[in-house]
Write an enzyme that holds these catalytic residues in place. Structure first.
Site, mmCIF file in Angstrom:
data_model
loop_
_atom_site.group_PDB
_atom_site.id
_atom_site.type_symbol
_atom_site.label_atom_id
_atom_site.label_comp_id
_atom_site.label_asym_id
_atom_site.label_seq_id
_atom_site.Cartn_x
_atom_site.Cartn_y
_atom_site.Cartn_z
ATOM 1 N N TYR A 442 0.815 -1.219 0.000
ATOM 2 C CA TYR A 442 0.000 0.000 0.000
ATOM 3 C C TYR A 442 0.850 1.272 0.000
ATOM 4 O O TYR A 442 2.051 1.237 0.172
ATOM 5 C CB TYR A 442 -1.050 0.002 1.100
ATOM 6 C CG TYR A 442 -0.642 -0.068 2.548
ATOM 7 C CD1 TYR A 442 -1.618 -0.213 3.520
ATOM 8 C CD2 TYR A 442 0.676 0.029 2.967
ATOM 9 C CE1 TYR A 442 -1.296 -0.260 4.868
ATOM 10 C CE2 TYR A 442 1.014 -0.018 4.301
ATOM 11 C CZ TYR A 442 0.020 -0.163 5.257
ATOM 12 O OH TYR A 442 0.352 -0.211 6.580
ATOM 13 N N GLU A 443 0.169 2.401 -0.264
ATOM 14 C CA GLU A 443 0.820 3.701 -0.493
ATOM 15 C C GLU A 443 1.753 3.653 -1.702
ATOM 16 O O GLU A 443 2.808 4.283 -1.714
ATOM 17 C CB GLU A 443 1.572 4.182 0.755
ATOM 18 C CG GLU A 443 0.705 4.307 1.987
ATOM 19 C CD GLU A 443 -0.597 5.038 1.728
ATOM 20 O OE1 GLU A 443 -0.638 5.909 0.837
ATOM 21 O OE2 GLU A 443 -1.593 4.740 2.408
ATOM 22 N N GLY A 444 1.335 2.935 -2.719
ATOM 23 C CA GLY A 444 2.149 2.766 -3.919
ATOM 24 C C GLY A 444 3.051 1.564 -3.751
ATOM 25 O O GLY A 444 3.916 1.553 -2.878
ATOM 26 N N GLN A 449 7.275 2.715 -6.390
ATOM 27 C CA GLN A 449 8.307 3.544 -5.759
ATOM 28 C C GLN A 449 9.609 3.494 -6.561
ATOM 29 O O GLN A 449 10.302 4.503 -6.711
ATOM 30 C CB GLN A 449 8.562 3.072 -4.332
ATOM 31 C CG GLN A 449 7.348 3.046 -3.434
ATOM 32 C CD GLN A 449 6.652 4.379 -3.329
ATOM 33 O OE1 GLN A 449 7.290 5.420 -3.245
ATOM 34 N NE2 GLN A 449 5.326 4.370 -3.346
#
Length: 598
Positions: A442-444, A449
């Site tokens: 999650y969060e990319g 990234q």
């Protein structure tokens, strides 16, 4: 049952001996009077809250999970979570680093991040409830109107209200340009918002009086793609002009995700059925505000895996010292016992040292980035603010991806130390592995990234920011290059620093001819960059330790630091050679494979 002891000694080492954060903080007017004793005292009390209040709820919270009432859509958190949150508020922890203009204590962000490392070690699932609020607070503080700030930030600072970020939809995750949630202007400054969001952490719960959702949606005349996304405040309960709560808004939890880990956090399917919201920032410019929250969350997720790595190491170390199994290959070490403790075996030590090296390297990087964030926002010198923001942008994907990759490796290895007992719930190790796995997603995802690092942060400015970090390495090499005792730490980073220029140029040239080359190389590239950054901090930690030992300091802390540095450079840092080789293998062996997938 797992245990946790806050690593205050190492935190103090990183802050005061390695990075000298007080020197930087005292250049910022609002922290000019802050002293190390105050920082240390706050950390000690924060550690007590983490270890005494939160850690005992981690295993039970995982086993119980959250419950949803189908009729009311209400979500109940595990036993003890709500009471722990009340202690968190009463202790003033929610307001620690928030702006005094909104009731905050105004303490440094670096202090808050170290506090949150301890919370994550103790109970990641619980920590996500207040953690997401910090991101929502930051987005509104930067992009909200004065009226919005006055309406929401005081209660978010106190912790009375929490926050969430509503991005993902069933058909789209990272590619937010595909979202379908609609916002219809009502002519009175409000919007009616309709759509469905999924995977919303802390989207519904019983721990706070109100939840302030930050929601991405499209206006009816929005252009297609990411350029047509707007950001809205959608509170769970409407807020009256006097600040009191009004009627329930049209946003509710339609279901809880049955997931692999972080069971104590409510991961919600959220339905917006004509929910009333107000616009944050400009129409179709919603990503500006959301990126404030997303970047804060990416640092936060790195911190989650840092916390898990630390607590996994502590428990695996304790078990390895106690569990007897076979004899040491060099002969019995505990002759009064039927077998030796498993810590005598080289591979057990390798797994433990891997976790320790990744935890302490991650702590140094996280603290460094927290100080960059502080300077970006509050340093009086504009150039320092700009340079700090640029360096933080480069390092953020490394914090998120490298630390979480390492956290997965470390928690898995620490479970392995327990053998069959690691597979059993009561030891708590399998929970740490399950919880660590989400942090890579999650969060990319970590691939996203990696693409961000290589494509946006390095190649887009021809490696200019990367070279600035390279200058830090160059300064250390120049300072210690003739010191024979530092050679085993300096030589590897000096060689890699030189290699990175050629490596980056080569990948960039190939990508210019075929963009798939970026996708093929990005994950390996981030691993190389991550080790370059960790290598720099481990070399600096070794430098401090050697100086203390040379001065006659007999504290075994410095001996342990030096031994861990040697392990890191001998056993973990060499991954860079393999990663560079696989990155250079190119896209063809991946993309010229249609027959495989036919």
């Amino acid at each position: 049952m797992p245990t946790y002891t806050p690593p205050l000694r190492d935190m103090q080492f990183v802050m005061h001996e390695l990075l000298h954060v007080m020197d930087d903080l005292q250049q910022i007017p609002k922290h000019a009077e802050l002293d190390a004793d105050t920082v240390n005292a706050v950390m000690e009390e924060g550690g007590k809250f983490a270890s005494e209040v939160l850690q005992p709820l981690n295993l039970s919270g995982d086993m119980e999970g959250c419950r949803r009432d189908a009729a009311s859509h209400a979500v109940t958190t595990p036993k003890g979570f709500k009471e722990a949150y009340r202690q968190y508020i009463d202790g003033g922890w929610a307001a620690l680093a928030c702006d005094p203009d909104f009731g905050g204590q105004g303490l440094p962000l670096v202090l808050n991040q170290m506090f949150y490392e301890m919370l994550n070690s103790a109970n990641q699932a619980w920590t996500m409830y207040p953690g997401l609020t910090h991101g929502a607070y930051a987005a509104l503080r930067e992009h909200g109107t004065d009226a919005q700030k006055q309406t929401y930030l005081h209660k978010m600072t106190s912790g009375e209200w929490t926050g969430s970020m509503c991005l993902t939809e069933p058909h789209c995750g990272t590619d937010l340009g595909l979202m379908r949630t609609k916002a219809e202007a009502q002519g009175d400054g409000t919007y009616k918002i309709t759509g469905t969001k999924i995977f919303i952490s802390a989207g519904e719960h019983d721990m706070a009086d109100n939840i302030i959702h930050l929601v991405l949606a499209r206006l009816s005349d929005a252009p297609p793609g990411i350029k047509g996304v707007s950001l809205f405040i959608v509170p769970k309960f409407h807020v009256k002009s006097d600040g009191s709560l009004g009627a329930r808004n049209g946003i509710f939890c339609a279901g809880l995700e049955e997931k692999m880990g972080i069971h104590g956090n409510s991961t919600c399917q959220m339905v917006l059925d004509g929910a009333v919201g107000t616009l944050v920032g400009q129409p179709n410019k919603g990503m500006q505000g959301m990126f404030v929250m997303m970047n804060a969350a990416r640092l936060g997720v790195g911190n989650q895996s840092l916390g898990l790595t630390e607590v996994a190491y502590q428990n695996a170390l304790a078990y390895a010292k106690d569990r007897i199994q076979m004899r040491a290959l060099t002969g019995p070490k505990s002759k009064d016992q039927a077998a030796d403790p498993i810590i005598v075996h080289p591979d057990v030590r390798k797994m433990l040292l891997t976790a320790k090296a990744y935890a302490e390297g991650g702590r140094a990087l996280m603290t460094f980035c927290s100080m960059l964030l502080e300077k970006e926002h509050y340093h009086p010198d504009e150039k320092v603010r700009k340079d700090s923001g640029e360096m933080l942008a480069l390092l953020t994907p490394i914090v998120k991806a490298f630390i979480t990759d390492n956290g997965w490796t470390a928690t898995s290895g620490c479970l392995q130390v327990f053998g069959g007992h690691g597979y059993i719930k009561q030891t708590g190790m399998e929970q740490l592995v399950r919880d660590a796995r989400i942090n890579m997603i999650y969060e990319g995802t970590n691939t996203i990234q990696s693409l961000d690092l290589l494509g946006r942060k390095v190649l887009s400015n021809n490696g200019a920011t990367l070279r600035k970090f390279g200058k830090l390495i160059g300064q250390l090499v120049e300072e210690e290059g003739v010191n024979e005792k530092m050679a085993e730490f300096i030589t590897p980073i000096a060689i890699l620093g030189d290699q990175m220029t050629k490596f980056t140029t080569e990948i960039g040239f190939k990508a210019f001819q075929n963009p798939d080359e970026v996708g093929a190389a990005a994950v390996d590239y981030l691993r190389v960059a991550g080790h370059m950054v960790f290598g720099y901090f481990w070399a600096r930690m070794a430098q401090v330790a050697l100086k203390e030992i040379a001065s006659g300091n007999t504290d075994t802390f410095y001996v342990a630091k030096l031994q861990t540095a040697r392990f890191y450079f001998a056993k973990l840092f060499p991954e860079t050679a393999t990663a560079m080789r696989t990155a250079r293998s190119g896209a063809r062996v991946l993309m010229d494979t249609d027959a495989v997938f036919a």
